[in-house]
Design a protein around this motif. Structure first.
Motif, mmCIF file in Angstrom:
data_model
loop_
_atom_site.group_PDB
_atom_site.id
_atom_site.type_symbol
_atom_site.label_atom_id
_atom_site.label_comp_id
_atom_site.label_asym_id
_atom_site.label_seq_id
_atom_site.Cartn_x
_atom_site.Cartn_y
_atom_site.Cartn_z
ATOM 1 N N VAL A 190 0.825 -1.202 0.000
ATOM 2 C CA VAL A 190 0.000 0.000 0.000
ATOM 3 C C VAL A 190 0.854 1.244 0.000
ATOM 4 O O VAL A 190 0.546 2.243 -0.671
ATOM 5 C CB VAL A 190 -0.965 -0.019 1.184
ATOM 6 N N GLN A 191 1.975 1.245 0.737
ATOM 7 C CA GLN A 191 2.846 2.407 0.772
ATOM 8 C C GLN A 191 3.447 2.697 -0.614
ATOM 9 O O GLN A 191 3.504 3.851 -1.054
ATOM 10 C CB GLN A 191 3.961 2.186 1.804
ATOM 11 N N THR A 192 3.863 1.626 -1.318
ATOM 12 C CA THR A 192 4.422 1.807 -2.661
ATOM 13 C C THR A 192 3.343 2.309 -3.610
ATOM 14 O O THR A 192 3.577 3.205 -4.447
ATOM 15 C CB THR A 192 4.999 0.482 -3.173
ATOM 16 N N ASP A 227 9.599 6.821 6.261
ATOM 17 C CA ASP A 227 10.970 6.970 5.778
ATOM 18 C C ASP A 227 11.708 5.651 5.937
ATOM 19 O O ASP A 227 11.112 4.609 6.260
ATOM 20 C CB ASP A 227 11.673 8.109 6.507
ATOM 21 N N SER A 228 13.009 5.705 5.741
ATOM 22 C CA SER A 228 13.814 4.471 5.822
ATOM 23 C C SER A 228 13.834 3.877 7.202
ATOM 24 O O SER A 228 14.074 2.676 7.384
ATOM 25 C CB SER A 228 15.254 4.776 5.351
ATOM 26 N N MET A 257 0.569 6.774 -13.359
ATOM 27 C CA MET A 257 -0.724 6.109 -13.394
ATOM 28 C C MET A 257 -0.583 4.655 -13.821
ATOM 29 O O MET A 257 -1.294 3.776 -13.336
ATOM 30 C CB MET A 257 -1.649 6.864 -14.349
ATOM 31 N N LEU A 258 0.385 4.379 -14.738
ATOM 32 C CA LEU A 258 0.585 3.020 -15.208
ATOM 33 C C LEU A 258 1.090 2.115 -14.090
ATOM 34 O O LEU A 258 0.650 0.960 -13.957
ATOM 35 C CB LEU A 258 1.576 3.033 -16.385
ATOM 36 N N ASP A 259 1.973 2.657 -13.255
ATOM 37 C CA ASP A 259 2.466 1.863 -12.114
ATOM 38 C C ASP A 259 1.322 1.504 -11.186
ATOM 39 O O ASP A 259 1.257 0.395 -10.639
ATOM 40 C CB ASP A 259 3.543 2.649 -11.365
ATOM 41 N N ARG A 260 0.415 2.409 -10.973
ATOM 42 C CA ARG A 260 -0.705 2.140 -10.076
ATOM 43 C C ARG A 260 -1.632 1.071 -10.661
ATOM 44 O O ARG A 260 -2.136 0.221 -9.927
ATOM 45 C CB ARG A 260 -1.496 3.419 -9.823
ATOM 46 N N VAL A 261 -1.826 1.129 -12.019
ATOM 47 C CA VAL A 261 -2.695 0.121 -12.656
ATOM 48 C C VAL A 261 -2.064 -1.260 -12.527
ATOM 49 O O VAL A 261 -2.748 -2.259 -12.251
ATOM 50 C CB VAL A 261 -2.933 0.484 -14.142
ATOM 51 N N LEU A 262 -0.747 -1.337 -12.688
ATOM 52 C CA LEU A 262 -0.069 -2.619 -12.582
ATOM 53 C C LEU A 262 -0.121 -3.150 -11.147
ATOM 54 O O LEU A 262 -0.169 -4.373 -10.912
ATOM 55 C CB LEU A 262 1.385 -2.478 -13.047
ATOM 56 N N MET A 263 -0.120 -2.263 -10.156
ATOM 57 C CA MET A 263 -0.111 -2.702 -8.740
ATOM 58 C C MET A 263 -1.523 -2.873 -8.192
ATOM 59 O O MET A 263 -1.700 -3.371 -7.065
ATOM 60 C CB MET A 263 0.634 -1.660 -7.884
ATOM 61 N N ASN A 264 -2.554 -2.482 -8.920
ATOM 62 C CA ASN A 264 -3.915 -2.462 -8.368
ATOM 63 C C ASN A 264 -4.373 -3.845 -7.919
ATOM 64 O O ASN A 264 -4.995 -4.004 -6.878
ATOM 65 C CB ASN A 264 -4.861 -1.897 -9.424
ATOM 66 N N ARG A 265 -4.054 -4.891 -8.746
ATOM 67 C CA ARG A 265 -4.478 -6.242 -8.380
ATOM 68 C C ARG A 265 -3.847 -6.673 -7.053
ATOM 69 O O ARG A 265 -4.507 -7.278 -6.189
ATOM 70 C CB ARG A 265 -4.094 -7.206 -9.491
ATOM 71 N N GLU A 266 -2.561 -6.332 -6.887
ATOM 72 C CA GLU A 266 -1.872 -6.731 -5.645
ATOM 73 C C GLU A 266 -2.467 -5.994 -4.438
ATOM 74 O O GLU A 266 -2.644 -6.578 -3.365
ATOM 75 C CB GLU A 266 -0.382 -6.405 -5.782
#
Length: 573
Positions: free
Chosen positions: A65-67, A155-156, A74-83
């Motif tokens: 969720v943090q990532t 943060d780290s 927007m493309l990164d979010r679409v790829l991560m949406n299923r996870e």
């Protein structure tokens, strides 16, 4: 009849008061129990809030969720949406009442969601908060509420930094029903959970169909016991409403018992009235008739006791009282005679004093002249004797009947000096007195006649040396005890008995040779102590022939003299 009416009214008032007290006790006990139950519900809701805090931390601060929330592309979010949705599904399986999860970015725009919910924007929040009642468009018959939690970036070092977005849980209110059911006390009681706008989230028991509840109206209704508590995490209100009639149903049996008792007591009181009239009122009237006729019938008449009850006992006591009154009348007459005898004895004392009165100034001047001549001719013994004799005479003619013990002992010491001069040290007079008694008061000239008797009737008739002991002490009951004891000739049993027989009432005062033969010293001391102290003083004489005589006098530290009370200074503890 008035007495019976008062008793019945008292019973009725007692019944009303006890019934009211019983109701108050039941209401107070139930109120305390419900308050405890509501506190337990509050603890459960607090525990539920803690669980949701943990679930939120587990979900929204997971790496997935943090990532996802940090991704700007927007493309990164679409790829991560299923996870992300898979993580949401796992979280929803942890609590069955989580019906949907929604994720919003920092501007309040919906990013993704799973399950129930609506596509709408939301305002940022800083802490976890609870909404009121929510009705979803596609499920109008079901009730939901929403829990909103802020999401911060990490943060780290896994420390929350800036605000990143908002997470929302769409919650089914059905999970709250078991909690409310545990707070239900009676069958017809009602428990409601209201949001901040007083809308019913869920309830147990019969509740009106109205969406809004007026809590103040319920509390103003005297037929119900209403308690409320505000739940700390959400600000919701938990309301408990219990009908009083349901609590007081069991008091109906008590009411029937009280009414039966009331009827029985009425019958008993009527029977009591009949017995009271025949066994008490009639005998009392008979007793009153006797009291009214007693002055006419004479002092010898007595009440005829017929009944053996309390009135009969009262009549018998009245007869005993009349007998006592007759005896007291005889005692009063004898007391009056005794008072006249005492008054006569006082007059005789005054006459005797007048007979022996001389001019004190003439005697003082004469004794002082003798003392001056003795000093002139250097005869010290004559001067000392004259001085002691002058002091004794001054003390004897002193006006008061009472002096301190210290003054009386000083007088005895002057007398001892004269005795010592006369008998050349053959006799010794010893005085002992407790220090705290020196300022106490006693009758004047009480010791000197006793010491004189001891010397002239006891020690003079004995060969060799002799001693007179004067001991004054106080007993535990604060009485003052005086002991005058000698080791002289003593008295025979017949002489002692004759003296003791004279200690009855006030004796005639005598003087001259006749007085000396009768023992005027001891008799006058007895008369004086009897006159001033009465029966509060005691005088005892013990003597053994050829061994000595002992005189004991005991008197209280106070006395009434001519109507004025003299009180010694006694430490009364």
């Amino acid at each position: 009849m008035i007495l019976i009416a008062l008793m019945l009214v008292t019973l009725l008032i007692t019944y009303i008061i006890t019934n009211r007290i019983a109701q108050q006790i039941i209401e107070r006990k139930v109120t305390a129990s419900v308050n405890t139950i509501l506190q337990q519900v509050n603890e459960k809701m607090t525990s539920f809030d803690s669980d949701m805090q943990g679930i939120s931390t587990f979900l929204f601060y997971s790496p997935t969720v943090q990532t996802y929330i940090k991704a700007d592309d927007m493309l990164d979010r679409v790829l991560m949406n299923r996870e992300v949705l898979s993580v949401f599904a796992n979280t929803m399986s942890m609590k069955s009442n989580i019906r949907g999860i929604q994720l919003y970015d920092r501007s309040g725009k919906l990013m993704t969601r799973l399950g129930e919910g609506q596509d709408e924007t939301t305002a940022p929040v800083q802490t976890m908060s609870y909404s009121g009642l929510v009705n979803l468009d596609d499920r109008p018959t079901e009730h939901f509420y929403i829990i909103t939690a802020p999401i911060f970036g990490l943060d780290s070092n896994h420390i929350a930094t800036e605000y990143r977005g908002t997470g929302r849980y769409v919650m089914d209110v059905s999970n709250l029903s078991p909690i409310l059911r545990s707070a239900k006390v009676t069958a017809n009681s009602r428990v409601m959970l209201l949001d901040r706008n007083d809308h019913i989230l869920t309830s147990e028991g019969k509740v009106s169909s109205s969406d809004s509840v007026n809590v103040g109206k319920w509390k103003a209704n005297s037929k119900f016991i209403v308690q409320s508590i505000t739940l700390a995490p959400s600000g919701w209100k938990l309301i408990s409403i219990i009908p009083k009639s349901e609590l007081l149903n069991e008091l109906g049996t008590v009411k029937r018992i009280n009414i039966t008792t009331y009827a029985i007591m009425f019958g008993i009181l009527c029977m009591f009235l009949l017995i009271f009239f025949t066994r008490i009122l009639k005998p009392i009237k008979s007793l009153m008739d006797f009291i009214k006729s007693y002055p006419k019938n004479g002092e010898d008449s007595r009440y005829q006791v017929v009944h053996k009850n309390e009135i009969g006992v009262l009549g018998q006591k009245l007869n005993n009282m009349l007998d006592d009154i007759s005896e007291l009348s005889d005692e009063v007459r004898s007391t009056q005679i005794r008072m006249l005898e005492i008054e006569l004895a006082k007059k005789q004392m005054e006459i005797s004093a007048f007979r022996n009165q001389i001019n004190p100034h003439f005697l003082y001047n004469t004794l002082e002249s003798i003392r001056a001549m003795a000093f002139y001719h250097d005869v010290r013994d004559i001067a000392d004797i004259s001085e002691s004799l002058s002091r004794m005479f001054r003390y004897a003619v002193k006006g008061s009947n009472f002096v301190t013990i210290a003054e009386e002992l000083a007088h005895i010491r002057e007398y001892a000096r004269i005795i010592d001069f006369r008998f050349r040290g053959r006799f010794k007079i010893v005085t002992r007195c407790e220090e705290n008694l020196l300022n106490e008061t006693m009758l004047k000239m009480l010791l000197q006649p006793l010491v004189e008797n001891a010397v002239f009737h006891g020690l003079e008739r004995k060969l060799g040396e002799g001693e007179v002991l004067i001991d004054i002490h106080r007993s535990a009951d604060h009485r003052i005890h005086v002991l005058v004891q000698d080791n002289g000739y003593g008295m025979s049993e017949s002489q002692l008995q004759e003296i003791r027989e004279g200690f009855t009432g006030v004796q005639e005062f005598v003087s001259g040779e006749q007085g000396k033969q009768k023992g005027i010293g001891i008799s006058n001391i007895y008369n004086r102590t009897f006159l001033f102290y009465g029966e509060a003083a005691t005088l005892e004489v013990d003597s053994v022939l050829n061994k000595g005589t002992c005189v004991r006098i005991s008197f209280p530290p106070y006395v009434n003299e001519g109507g004025n009370e003299h009180v010694s200074r006694v430490n009364r503890g």
